[in-house]
Scaffold this motif. Structure first.
Motif, PDB file in Angstrom:
ATOM      1  N   PHE A   1       0.732  21.235  -3.884  1.00  0.00           N
ATOM      2  CA  PHE A   1       0.539  20.188  -4.882  1.00  0.00           C
ATOM      3  C   PHE A   1      -0.697  19.352  -4.556  1.00  0.00           C
ATOM      4  O   PHE A   1      -1.445  18.957  -5.454  1.00  0.00           O
ATOM      5  CB  PHE A   1       1.777  19.295  -4.954  1.00  0.00           C
ATOM      6  CG  PHE A   1       1.746  18.317  -6.094  1.00  0.00           C
ATOM      7  CD1 PHE A   1       1.929  18.740  -7.402  1.00  0.00           C
ATOM      8  CD2 PHE A   1       1.508  16.974  -5.864  1.00  0.00           C
ATOM      9  CE1 PHE A   1       1.885  17.845  -8.463  1.00  0.00           C
ATOM     10  CE2 PHE A   1       1.463  16.070  -6.914  1.00  0.00           C
ATOM     11  CZ  PHE A   1       1.654  16.508  -8.215  1.00  0.00           C
ATOM     12  N   LYS A   2      -0.918  19.086  -3.263  1.00  0.00           N
ATOM     13  CA  LYS A   2      -2.116  18.345  -2.853  1.00  0.00           C
ATOM     14  C   LYS A   2      -3.373  19.097  -3.261  1.00  0.00           C
ATOM     15  O   LYS A   2      -4.352  18.501  -3.729  1.00  0.00           O
ATOM     16  CB  LYS A   2      -2.108  18.123  -1.339  1.00  0.00           C
ATOM     17  CG  LYS A   2      -1.142  17.056  -0.860  1.00  0.00           C
ATOM     18  CD  LYS A   2      -1.239  16.887   0.649  1.00  0.00           C
ATOM     19  CE  LYS A   2      -0.314  15.792   1.150  1.00  0.00           C
ATOM     20  NZ  LYS A   2      -0.388  15.646   2.632  1.00  0.00           N
ATOM     21  N   GLN A   3      -3.353  20.420  -3.082  1.00  0.00           N
ATOM     22  CA  GLN A   3      -4.502  21.235  -3.459  1.00  0.00           C
ATOM     23  C   GLN A   3      -4.732  21.181  -4.962  1.00  0.00           C
ATOM     24  O   GLN A   3      -5.868  21.103  -5.438  1.00  0.00           O
ATOM     25  CB  GLN A   3      -4.276  22.689  -3.010  1.00  0.00           C
ATOM     26  CG  GLN A   3      -5.441  23.622  -3.297  1.00  0.00           C
ATOM     27  CD  GLN A   3      -6.722  23.189  -2.613  1.00  0.00           C
ATOM     28  OE1 GLN A   3      -6.701  22.730  -1.466  1.00  0.00           O
ATOM     29  NE2 GLN A   3      -7.848  23.318  -3.304  1.00  0.00           N
ATOM     30  N   LEU A   4      -3.630  21.192  -5.716  1.00  0.00           N
ATOM     31  CA  LEU A   4      -3.732  21.103  -7.174  1.00  0.00           C
ATOM     32  C   LEU A   4      -4.359  19.779  -7.591  1.00  0.00           C
ATOM     33  O   LEU A   4      -5.212  19.738  -8.488  1.00  0.00           O
ATOM     34  CB  LEU A   4      -2.342  21.245  -7.800  1.00  0.00           C
ATOM     35  CG  LEU A   4      -2.260  21.079  -9.328  1.00  0.00           C
ATOM     36  CD1 LEU A   4      -3.101  22.147 -10.027  1.00  0.00           C
ATOM     37  CD2 LEU A   4      -0.810  21.154  -9.798  1.00  0.00           C
ATOM     38  N   LEU A   5      -3.966  18.685  -6.928  1.00  0.00           N
ATOM     39  CA  LEU A   5      -4.535  17.377  -7.245  1.00  0.00           C
ATOM     40  C   LEU A   5      -6.030  17.337  -6.963  1.00  0.00           C
ATOM     41  O   LEU A   5      -6.806  16.751  -7.726  1.00  0.00           O
ATOM     42  CB  LEU A   5      -3.819  16.281  -6.441  1.00  0.00           C
ATOM     43  CG  LEU A   5      -2.354  16.001  -6.796  1.00  0.00           C
ATOM     44  CD1 LEU A   5      -1.805  14.881  -5.928  1.00  0.00           C
ATOM     45  CD2 LEU A   5      -2.204  15.651  -8.269  1.00  0.00           C
ATOM     46  N   LYS A   6      -6.443  17.966  -5.862  1.00  0.00           N
ATOM     47  CA  LYS A   6      -7.868  18.014  -5.527  1.00  0.00           C
ATOM     48  C   LYS A   6      -8.649  18.760  -6.600  1.00  0.00           C
ATOM     49  O   LYS A   6      -9.753  18.364  -6.982  1.00  0.00           O
ATOM     50  CB  LYS A   6      -8.063  18.690  -4.170  1.00  0.00           C
ATOM     51  CG  LYS A   6      -7.626  17.847  -2.984  1.00  0.00           C
ATOM     52  CD  LYS A   6      -7.879  18.583  -1.677  1.00  0.00           C
ATOM     53  CE  LYS A   6      -7.423  17.746  -0.484  1.00  0.00           C
ATOM     54  NZ  LYS A   6      -7.641  18.472   0.800  1.00  0.00           N
ATOM     55  N   GLU A   7      -8.067  19.848  -7.091  1.00  0.00           N
ATOM     56  CA  GLU A   7      -8.731  20.634  -8.133  1.00  0.00           C
ATOM     57  C   GLU A   7      -8.837  19.837  -9.431  1.00  0.00           C
ATOM     58  O   GLU A   7      -9.852  19.894 -10.128  1.00  0.00           O
ATOM     59  CB  GLU A   7      -7.950  21.931  -8.374  1.00  0.00           C
ATOM     60  CG  GLU A   7      -8.004  22.895  -7.194  1.00  0.00           C
ATOM     61  CD  GLU A   7      -7.124  24.115  -7.405  1.00  0.00           C
ATOM     62  OE1 GLU A   7      -6.535  24.227  -8.508  1.00  0.00           O
ATOM     63  OE2 GLU A   7      -7.025  24.944  -6.483  1.00  0.00           O
ATOM     64  N   ILE A   8      -7.778  19.071  -9.737  1.00  0.00           N
ATOM     65  CA  ILE A   8      -7.794  18.244 -10.952  1.00  0.00           C
ATOM     66  C   ILE A   8      -8.860  17.162 -10.848  1.00  0.00           C
ATOM     67  O   ILE A   8      -9.609  16.899 -11.796  1.00  0.00           O
ATOM     68  CB  ILE A   8      -6.407  17.607 -11.187  1.00  0.00           C
ATOM     69  CG1 ILE A   8      -5.385  18.689 -11.536  1.00  0.00           C
ATOM     70  CG2 ILE A   8      -6.479  16.564 -12.300  1.00  0.00           C
ATOM     71  CD1 ILE A   8      -3.970  18.179 -11.640  1.00  0.00           C
TER      72      ILE A   8
ATOM     73  N   LEU B   1       2.561  10.445  -7.975  1.00  0.00           N
ATOM     74  CA  LEU B   1       3.005  11.798  -8.311  1.00  0.00           C
ATOM     75  C   LEU B   1       3.279  12.596  -7.041  1.00  0.00           C
ATOM     76  O   LEU B   1       4.263  13.334  -6.950  1.00  0.00           O
ATOM     77  CB  LEU B   1       1.944  12.506  -9.159  1.00  0.00           C
ATOM     78  CG  LEU B   1       1.843  12.081 -10.629  1.00  0.00           C
ATOM     79  CD1 LEU B   1       0.633  12.737 -11.284  1.00  0.00           C
ATOM     80  CD2 LEU B   1       3.110  12.453 -11.384  1.00  0.00           C
ATOM     81  N   LEU B   2       2.407  12.418  -6.053  1.00  0.00           N
ATOM     82  CA  LEU B   2       2.589  13.099  -4.775  1.00  0.00           C
ATOM     83  C   LEU B   2       3.868  12.626  -4.091  1.00  0.00           C
ATOM     84  O   LEU B   2       4.602  13.422  -3.494  1.00  0.00           O
ATOM     85  CB  LEU B   2       1.379  12.847  -3.867  1.00  0.00           C
ATOM     86  CG  LEU B   2       1.433  13.490  -2.473  1.00  0.00           C
ATOM     87  CD1 LEU B   2       1.569  15.005  -2.585  1.00  0.00           C
ATOM     88  CD2 LEU B   2       0.179  13.128  -1.678  1.00  0.00           C
ATOM     89  N   PHE B   3       4.149  11.329  -4.194  1.00  0.00           N
ATOM     90  CA  PHE B   3       5.377  10.784  -3.607  1.00  0.00           C
ATOM     91  C   PHE B   3       6.608  11.414  -4.256  1.00  0.00           C
ATOM     92  O   PHE B   3       7.576  11.772  -3.580  1.00  0.00           O
ATOM     93  CB  PHE B   3       5.417   9.262  -3.786  1.00  0.00           C
ATOM     94  CG  PHE B   3       6.728   8.642  -3.379  1.00  0.00           C
ATOM     95  CD1 PHE B   3       7.003   8.374  -2.046  1.00  0.00           C
ATOM     96  CD2 PHE B   3       7.697   8.343  -4.330  1.00  0.00           C
ATOM     97  CE1 PHE B   3       8.219   7.816  -1.670  1.00  0.00           C
ATOM     98  CE2 PHE B   3       8.911   7.787  -3.966  1.00  0.00           C
ATOM     99  CZ  PHE B   3       9.171   7.522  -2.630  1.00  0.00           C
ATOM    100  N   ILE B   4       6.577  11.567  -5.590  1.00  0.00           N
ATOM    101  CA  ILE B   4       7.710  12.155  -6.305  1.00  0.00           C
ATOM    102  C   ILE B   4       7.939  13.594  -5.848  1.00  0.00           C
ATOM    103  O   ILE B   4       9.067  14.006  -5.562  1.00  0.00           O
ATOM    104  CB  ILE B   4       7.462  12.116  -7.829  1.00  0.00           C
ATOM    105  CG1 ILE B   4       7.481  10.671  -8.330  1.00  0.00           C
ATOM    106  CG2 ILE B   4       8.524  12.934  -8.565  1.00  0.00           C
ATOM    107  CD1 ILE B   4       7.080  10.531  -9.782  1.00  0.00           C
ATOM    108  N   VAL B   5       6.844  14.366  -5.778  1.00  0.00           N
ATOM    109  CA  VAL B   5       6.957  15.769  -5.369  1.00  0.00           C
ATOM    110  C   VAL B   5       7.456  15.869  -3.929  1.00  0.00           C
ATOM    111  O   VAL B   5       8.317  16.702  -3.609  1.00  0.00           O
ATOM    112  CB  VAL B   5       5.593  16.483  -5.518  1.00  0.00           C
ATOM    113  CG1 VAL B   5       5.642  17.874  -4.888  1.00  0.00           C
ATOM    114  CG2 VAL B   5       5.217  16.582  -6.988  1.00  0.00           C
TER     115      VAL B   5
ATOM    116  N   ILE C   1       0.864  -1.174   0.000  1.00  0.00           N
ATOM    117  CA  ILE C   1       0.000   0.000   0.000  1.00  0.00           C
ATOM    118  C   ILE C   1       0.900   1.224   0.000  1.00  0.00           C
ATOM    119  O   ILE C   1       2.086   1.138   0.317  1.00  0.00           O
ATOM    120  CB  ILE C   1      -0.950   0.031   1.219  1.00  0.00           C
ATOM    121  CG1 ILE C   1      -0.152  -0.108   2.519  1.00  0.00           C
ATOM    122  CG2 ILE C   1      -2.015  -1.051   1.109  1.00  0.00           C
ATOM    123  CD1 ILE C   1      -0.985   0.024   3.777  1.00  0.00           C
ATOM    124  N   SER C   2       0.329   2.371  -0.346  1.00  0.00           N
ATOM    125  CA  SER C   2       1.135   3.585  -0.437  1.00  0.00           C
ATOM    126  C   SER C   2       1.186   4.372   0.866  1.00  0.00           C
ATOM    127  O   SER C   2       2.166   5.063   1.137  1.00  0.00           O
ATOM    128  CB  SER C   2       0.591   4.490  -1.556  1.00  0.00           C
ATOM    129  OG  SER C   2       0.671   3.840  -2.804  1.00  0.00           O
TER     130      SER C   2
END
Length: 205
Positions: A195-202, A169-173, A64-65
């Motif tokens: 970046f987390k906020q950007l992912l939520k928007e996407i 992607l979050l892990f890389i960032v 698991i991540s």
């Protein structure tokens, strides 16, 4: 004595890798004759092997991540155990990782490779290909095959690849930010949160 068989021929008959047959010869599990640089296996020994094949020993691997996905980890292990038991495999060990599939330094993955090198098992069971690795699955498959280990996948496709990819992607960032600014840096936390906020928007689009 009858015919003498090459290692590659016996490997095909037993449906295993030639490295596995060579390891059995070195471990004196198979009687063989050295002729020059080649090992040759007598016909009567081949008949014995075909009459009682080597026991299938499996290692189950789940990943698991994040820590908050432990419920899914238990589900994976239960599925793997049911799969292996239904096929009559002897379960040698259950190995788990809590890390991204992009992380090559996982303790569980390292242990899998070490056990394969030592010839402790011949079947690796996973739920999905990306549980073992997000990228480069074929390379790992070839590595395990070279050690006489066959990878069996319960399911061929992940149910939600988008979610897993976003996590990676979050892990890389996060890793990049930690190396750039330091693990406990305010800039690192700010970058990751952004970046987390950007992912939520996407995901919301």
């Amino acid at each position: 004595m009858g015919r003498l068989y090459k290692v590659s021929e016996v490997a095909r008959m037993l449906n295993v890798h030639r490295v596995t047959v060579l390891r059995w010869i070195c471990d004196k599990k198979i009687r063989a004759i050295r002729i020059g640089k080649l090992w040759m296996i007598p016909e009567e020994e081949v008949r014995r092997l075909l009459g009682g094949k080597q026991e299938d020993v499996a290692v189950l691997y789940a990943r698991i991540s994040r820590e908050d996905q432990k419920g899914d980890l238990e589900k994976q292990l239960k599925t793997l155990e049911q799969y292996a038991t239904a096929r009559g495999y002897k379960i040698a060990e259950m190995i788990t990782d809590i890390a991204s599939g992009l992380n090559e330094n996982r303790n569980g993955l390292k242990k899998l490779i070490e056990l394969a090198k030592e010839g402790k098992f011949n079947i690796l069971v996973i739920t999905y290909p990306d549980r073992l690795t997000r990228f480069g699955f074929k390379y790992l498959e070839e590595l395990f095959t070279a050690y006489g280990v066959r990878i069996e996948t319960v399911f061929m496709t992940e149910k939600s690849p988008k979610e897993e990819l976003l996590e990676d992607l979050l892990f890389i960032v996060t890793s990049f930010a930690g190396k750039l600014y330091g693990i406990r840096s305010h800039k690192k936390r700010k970058l990751v949160q952004g970046f987390k906020q950007l992912l939520k928007e996407i995901e919301g689009e």
